[in-house]
Structures are given as structure tokens and as C-alpha cells.
Design a protein around this motif. Structure first.
Motif, PDB file in Angstrom:
ATOM      1  N   ASP A   3       0.855  -1.181   0.000  1.00 39.36           N
ATOM      2  CA  ASP A   3       0.000   0.000   0.000  1.00 39.36           C
ATOM      3  C   ASP A   3       0.893   1.233   0.000  1.00 39.36           C
ATOM      4  O   ASP A   3       2.123   1.122  -0.068  1.00 39.36           O
ATOM      5  CB  ASP A   3      -0.988   0.001   1.176  1.00 39.36           C
ATOM      6  N   ALA A 309      -6.694   8.504  -1.617  1.00 45.40           N
ATOM      7  CA  ALA A 309      -7.354   7.249  -1.997  1.00 45.40           C
ATOM      8  C   ALA A 309      -6.887   6.767  -3.365  1.00 45.40           C
ATOM      9  O   ALA A 309      -6.711   5.566  -3.585  1.00 45.40           O
ATOM     10  CB  ALA A 309      -8.874   7.424  -1.987  1.00 45.40           C
ATOM     11  N   ASP A 312      -3.139   5.601  -3.063  1.00 36.80           N
ATOM     12  CA  ASP A 312      -3.072   4.314  -2.372  1.00 36.80           C
ATOM     13  C   ASP A 312      -3.562   3.178  -3.265  1.00 36.80           C
ATOM     14  O   ASP A 312      -2.962   2.095  -3.302  1.00 36.80           O
ATOM     15  CB  ASP A 312      -3.909   4.387  -1.096  1.00 36.80           C
ATOM     16  N   GLU A 342      -6.391  10.313   6.343  1.00 37.27           N
ATOM     17  CA  GLU A 342      -7.512  10.104   5.431  1.00 37.27           C
ATOM     18  C   GLU A 342      -7.761   8.611   5.185  1.00 37.27           C
ATOM     19  O   GLU A 342      -8.901   8.186   5.016  1.00 37.27           O
ATOM     20  CB  GLU A 342      -7.235  10.797   4.097  1.00 37.27           C
ATOM     21  N   LEU A 343      -6.684   7.853   5.163  1.00 37.17           N
ATOM     22  CA  LEU A 343      -6.777   6.427   4.856  1.00 37.17           C
ATOM     23  C   LEU A 343      -6.860   5.551   6.102  1.00 37.17           C
ATOM     24  O   LEU A 343      -6.744   4.330   6.023  1.00 37.17           O
ATOM     25  CB  LEU A 343      -5.576   6.008   4.010  1.00 37.17           C
ATOM     26  N   HIS A 345      -4.819   5.103   8.570  1.00 39.28           N
ATOM     27  CA  HIS A 345      -3.597   4.414   8.974  1.00 39.28           C
ATOM     28  C   HIS A 345      -3.569   4.307  10.492  1.00 39.28           C
ATOM     29  O   HIS A 345      -3.975   5.230  11.202  1.00 39.28           O
ATOM     30  CB  HIS A 345      -2.393   5.219   8.471  1.00 39.28           C
TER      31      HIS A 345
END
Length: 388
Positions: A3, A309, A312, A342-343, A345
């Protein structure tokens, strides 16, 4: 499955993630030397979580600059400033990369905010332009261009090798050659700019000869344990220019000459492009995926990958290996941290230095006070405009 935040290893270099700050010329150098401004700019991006950090394109000769404000590495006096840059990048957890280049017929300019017009050779800040053929680029690039002699081509290859040696002394651990965006390498590959009748012009093999000889010169002095990559002008978007099929074949040949990763971009050997794709999201990814699949070489691309997004997903789908960010990196020095949040993590603050991360990790309940953006809101520029 990789990722965006997976480590990436190439040769003996391991990046902490797949996020790269692209080279962007600042026009802040004096006599080719970088200074405090550059230490601040690139150190802050390494501190902000970028895995690989490029300063601006570094000219291999004075005539290889865009403007007199461009950085260079054509003499030993320029090593010290760049060594300061590599030191701060490493201290902040990033890997320092250098992009060596020569602007060819797109040099001798004013600074962008001064008009970006080309300056004549007799101007105090101008010089005589050299290129594969005596063909001006056109548009705002109006002054006559001289065709390079074979000896001058050899001199440029020696200058690449000499600059590579200095880059190693300055502490760089990744070297890229800039053969895109209408600069000298790109113009040798393109029939739009290269109409020579000797062994550097005409058919595919001849037009690629400049690239292979330059790679050989640098590979001879750059340690095998360190990555050697190229930003390639892979498509002129013009029926008479470089076609992407040629670029695929070119990467295969360059891999045989020691190329470790292909950084694919546009040729920009003309302004008269067919159906320019620059407003489309991630438009270089499909091209990069083809090179990765067919040639079996790691690939990085830039262009409109500023949404976390999207960046990734192209890594998760194993279409490309590295995401290059230009204007988003300037807009948000902590883009990797913002992207990690945002992702979702598990620990986005692990991307910044430990002491910095400790403070942020322990005060997340007070985000409104410390100014961290809430998910869905960011100063990020989501797209990157076409470079000049």
C-alpha cells in the motif's frame, strides 16, 4: 499486498513508504549553489513523512540550467550546500535523491515570475542554446539553437558522470537523469527535435544512443548498490513525435544498460499536442503499468495523484511502485501524514520524527486547538497543472 505506506526497497536503499517529492525548480540558487531556503524546504518535507525527497533538477553545466537561479553540480564548490540538504533529509528519516539534467533548447530563460521569456545569448543572464538539431522549440522559445557536435555530446556525457561523482560525495543515495519535458535528453529521443543525419538521429536506435551512452557514463561511476533511474519523456502526444510504444522499447534497452526504475512522464517537445490529458486523474498510471508489466522494471509516475485514496489504490493494485507528487508536496509539507489520516492508517504520526510525533499523538483530543485538518478537509491541491 503493498500500500502507499509499505516500505519499498531498490538495490541497497529502502524507502519508508511509496511517496516521493518530485523535483521542482525554485530559482533560488546563486552561482548554482543551494542555501538555507533549500535546507528548509526539503528538510520539512522529509520531516513531513515523504519517503524519497528530490531537490530541484540539478544542472550538470551552466548552460544546462533553465535560469541563472537554478542549482547545479558542475563544480566542487556546489557540493557543500547539497550536502547540507542530504544531511537534513536523512536526519528526518527520508532518502535524499538527486535529479541531474540539462535543459537544452529550453534554457536561457527569465525566472517564471519575471515573464519566463527566453533571453538572447548576449544577455547577461542568457547563453547560446544547444540541441540535437538547429531547431528552436517555438512559442516563447524563439532564439536560434545550434546543433551539437559529436564532441559536445561526449562532453555532456562526461559532465553527467562528473556530476554523479559529486552527488555521491554530497551524500545522495538515489540518482535520476531528467530526459523528459523537452530538455536535452528528451529532444534527442524525439523526431520533432532531432533531425540529425549521423548516428545520433533518424531511426529508433540512433535516437536512443544519447540515452544509452549517458546511462553508461553514469553507471560507470555511480555505485551499483545505489538506484539509477530516469525520468523519460515517454510520449510527445503528437503524431510525428515519440510514441509510447517506442518508450516501452526504450526502457527495455535502458534496463540492459543498468536502469533500475523508470519514472515516466511526457516528452513536451512541442506545444502542439493532440488531446492533452492533463486534467485527467492519474492519467500516467496506465502507461506505467504497461511498462512494469512488459519490461519487469519498477515504475513511478506523477501527474494528478494528489488524492490519497487514488494514490493508495494504484499501489495496492500493483500498477506502479512509487507515487511522485509535485505541487501537492509544495501545498502541504505533511501530505503523507494527512494521507495516512484520510486512509485510517493505524498511526499516522509515526511518519514524522519521534519527538514531534509524541506531541501530536498524545494531544489528538485537542485537534481543533492544534490545527490538524479533520478528515475530508485539506489544503491539498488535488491536481497538478502541467509544468512549463
Amino acid at each position: 499486498m503493498p500500500d502507499l505506506f509499505s516500505p519499498f526497497r531498490l538495490k541497497d536503499v529502502t524507502l519508508r513508504n511509496r511517496i516521493v517529492m518530485s523535483p521542482m525548480t525554485m530559482h533560488r540558487s546563486v552561482d548554482g549553489k543551494v542555501g538555507d531556503y533549500h535546507v528548509m524546504l526539503y528538510g520539512s518535507r522529509a520531516a513531513g513523512g515523504f519517503g524519497l525527497v528530490f531537490p530541484e533538477q540539478i544542472a550538470i553545466t551552466p548552460e544546462g540550467r533553465t535560469t541563472v537561479g537554478c542549482a547545479g553540480l558542475w563544480n566542487d564548490d556546489q557540493i557543500e550546500g547539497l550536502a547540507r540538504v542530504t544531511s537534513i533529509i536523512k536526519e528526518m528519516g527520508g532518502v535524499p535523491a538527486i535529479q541531474l539534467g540539462h535543459t537544452g533548447r529550453k534554457g536561457s530563460e527569465q525566472k517564471p515570475w519575471e515573464g519566463k521569456l527566453q533571453l538572447p545569448p548576449d544577455h547577461p543572464h542568457g547563453w547560446q542554446l544547444k540541441a540535437p538539431s538547429a531547431i528552436s522549440y517555438g512559442g516563447r522559445y524563439t532564439y536560434p539553437v545550434e546543433e551539437m557536435t559529436v564532441d559536445e555530446i561526449s562532453d555532456v556525457h562526461r559532465a553527467y558522470a562528473a556530476a554523479a561523482k559529486r552527488a555521491l560525495e554530497a551524500g545522495f543515495e538515489w540518482l535520476e537523469m531528467h530526459f523528459a519535458h523537452g530538455y536535452l535528453g528528451a529532444s534527442f529521443f524525439s523526431p520533432l527535435a532531432n533531425q540529425r543525419t549521423d548516428h545520433y538521429g533518424g531511426n529508433f536506435d540512433n535516437r536512443l544512443r544519447y540515452h544509452l551512452e549517458a546511462l553508461d557514463a553514469v553507471r560507470a561511476v555511480w555505485p551499483e548498490r545505489l538506484p539509477l533511474t530516469m525520468r523519460l519523456g515517454s510520449d510527445d502526444l503528437h503524431p510525428a513525435g515519440v510514441q509510447f510504444d517506442e518508450a516501452v522499447a526504450a526502457v527495455a534497452r535502458m534496463k540492459e544498460h543498468g536502469l533500475d526504475l523508470a519514472d515516466l512522464s511526457i516528452g513536451f517537445n512541442t506545444d502542439e499536442m493532440t488531446d492533452p490529458p492533463f486534467a485527467r486523474m492519474a492519467f500516467m498510471v496506465e502507461r506505467g503499468a504497461r511498462v512494469k508489466r512488459e519490461i519487469g522494471i519498477p515504475v513511478g509516475v506523477s501527474w494528478n495523484l494528489g488524492l490519497p485514496a487514488v494514490a493508495d489504490q494504484v499501489i495496492r493494485d500493483e500498477l506502479i511502485d512509487l507515487v511522485f507528487l509535485g505541487r501537492p508536496a509544495l501545498s502541504n509539507p505533511h501530505w503523507p501524514v494527512w494521507a495516512a489520516r484520510e486512509l485510517a492508517h493505524q498511526d499516522p504520526f509515526s511518519l514524522v520524527p519521534e519527538d514531534w510525533g509524541w506531541w501530536l499523538r498524545n494531544f489528538r483530543a485537542h485537534e481543533a486547538c492544534i490545527g490538524w485538518p479533520v478528515p475530508g478537509a485539506s489544503p491539498l491541491l488535488e491536481t497538478e497543472a502541467r509544468p512549463a
